[in-house]
Design a protein around this motif. Sequence first.
Motif, PDB file in Angstrom:
ATOM      1  N   ARG A  29       5.845  -2.733  -5.529  1.00 53.85           N
ATOM      2  CA  ARG A  29       4.692  -3.482  -6.061  1.00 53.85           C
ATOM      3  C   ARG A  29       5.144  -4.564  -7.044  1.00 53.85           C
ATOM      4  NH1 ARG A  29       0.083  -0.972  -4.455  1.00 53.85           N
ATOM      5  NH2 ARG A  29       0.142   1.273  -4.160  1.00 53.85           N
ATOM      6  N   GLU A  30       6.120  -4.236  -7.876  1.00 52.48           N
ATOM      7  CA  GLU A  30       6.624  -5.215  -8.843  1.00 52.48           C
ATOM      8  C   GLU A  30       7.280  -6.389  -8.118  1.00 52.48           C
ATOM      9  OE1 GLU A  30       9.845  -5.385 -12.454  1.00 52.48           O
ATOM     10  OE2 GLU A  30       8.672  -3.539 -12.241  1.00 52.48           O
ATOM     11  N   ILE A  31       8.054  -6.092  -7.089  1.00 54.36           N
ATOM     12  CA  ILE A  31       8.686  -7.157  -6.304  1.00 54.36           C
ATOM     13  C   ILE A  31       7.620  -8.029  -5.658  1.00 54.36           C
ATOM     14  CG2 ILE A  31      10.041  -7.595  -4.208  1.00 54.36           C
ATOM     15  CD1 ILE A  31      11.729  -5.115  -5.049  1.00 54.36           C
ATOM     16  N   GLN A  32       6.611  -7.392  -5.089  1.00 50.87           N
ATOM     17  CA  GLN A  32       5.533  -8.143  -4.446  1.00 50.87           C
ATOM     18  C   GLN A  32       4.826  -9.058  -5.439  1.00 50.87           C
ATOM     19  OE1 GLN A  32       2.935  -6.475  -1.270  1.00 50.87           O
ATOM     20  NE2 GLN A  32       1.427  -6.447  -2.918  1.00 50.87           N
ATOM     21  N   GLY A  36       5.140 -12.709  -4.382  1.00 51.51           N
ATOM     22  CA  GLY A  36       3.995 -12.959  -3.526  1.00 51.51           C
ATOM     23  C   GLY A  36       4.059 -12.191  -2.214  1.00 51.51           C
ATOM     24  N   GLY A  37       4.976 -11.302  -2.109  1.00 50.15           N
ATOM     25  CA  GLY A  37       5.221 -10.476  -0.927  1.00 50.15           C
ATOM     26  C   GLY A  37       6.574  -9.817  -1.132  1.00 50.15           C
ATOM     27  N   LEU A  67       0.674  -3.166   0.200  1.00 43.92           N
ATOM     28  CA  LEU A  67       2.024  -3.733   0.227  1.00 43.92           C
ATOM     29  C   LEU A  67       2.185  -4.560   1.487  1.00 43.92           C
ATOM     30  CD1 LEU A  67       4.197  -0.709  -0.941  1.00 43.92           C
ATOM     31  CD2 LEU A  67       3.484  -2.685  -2.286  1.00 43.92           C
ATOM     32  N   ARG A  68       2.897  -5.688   1.346  1.00 43.80           N
ATOM     33  CA  ARG A  68       3.120  -6.539   2.507  1.00 43.80           C
ATOM     34  C   ARG A  68       4.464  -7.256   2.394  1.00 43.80           C
ATOM     35  NH1 ARG A  68      -0.041  -8.678  -1.065  1.00 43.80           N
ATOM     36  NH2 ARG A  68       0.124 -10.826  -1.735  1.00 43.80           N
ATOM     37  N   LEU A  69       5.052  -7.479   3.545  1.00 38.86           N
ATOM     38  CA  LEU A  69       6.282  -8.255   3.592  1.00 38.86           C
ATOM     39  C   LEU A  69       5.936  -9.701   3.358  1.00 38.86           C
ATOM     40  CD1 LEU A  69       8.021  -6.611   6.668  1.00 38.86           C
ATOM     41  CD2 LEU A  69       8.570  -6.271   4.268  1.00 38.86           C
ATOM     42  N   GLY A  70       6.885 -10.434   2.811  1.00 34.83           N
ATOM     43  CA  GLY A  70       6.595 -11.829   2.567  1.00 34.83           C
ATOM     44  C   GLY A  70       7.820 -12.653   2.381  1.00 34.83           C
TER      45      GLY A  70
END
Length: 70
Positions: A29-32, A36-37, A67-70
Amino acid sequence: MGWNLEEAISYYKKQGAPRDQTALTGLLREIQQEHGGIPEYLLKQIAAAYEIKESFLLAIIRRIPSLRLG
């Protein structure tokens, strides 16, 4: 000073990641939030740092709709 992946990995390791999936999810979550993903190149770094498979991280991301890849 800005956000640092190595510091985040270290912090969440102290919180129990990767055994504790709540801590691991917190890192994702922190990375996202920062990117922005969740970039795939960071998944490779996380997997290497925690000695886990990327497929495990992808399974967690697929399981959690926010959560999503980006």
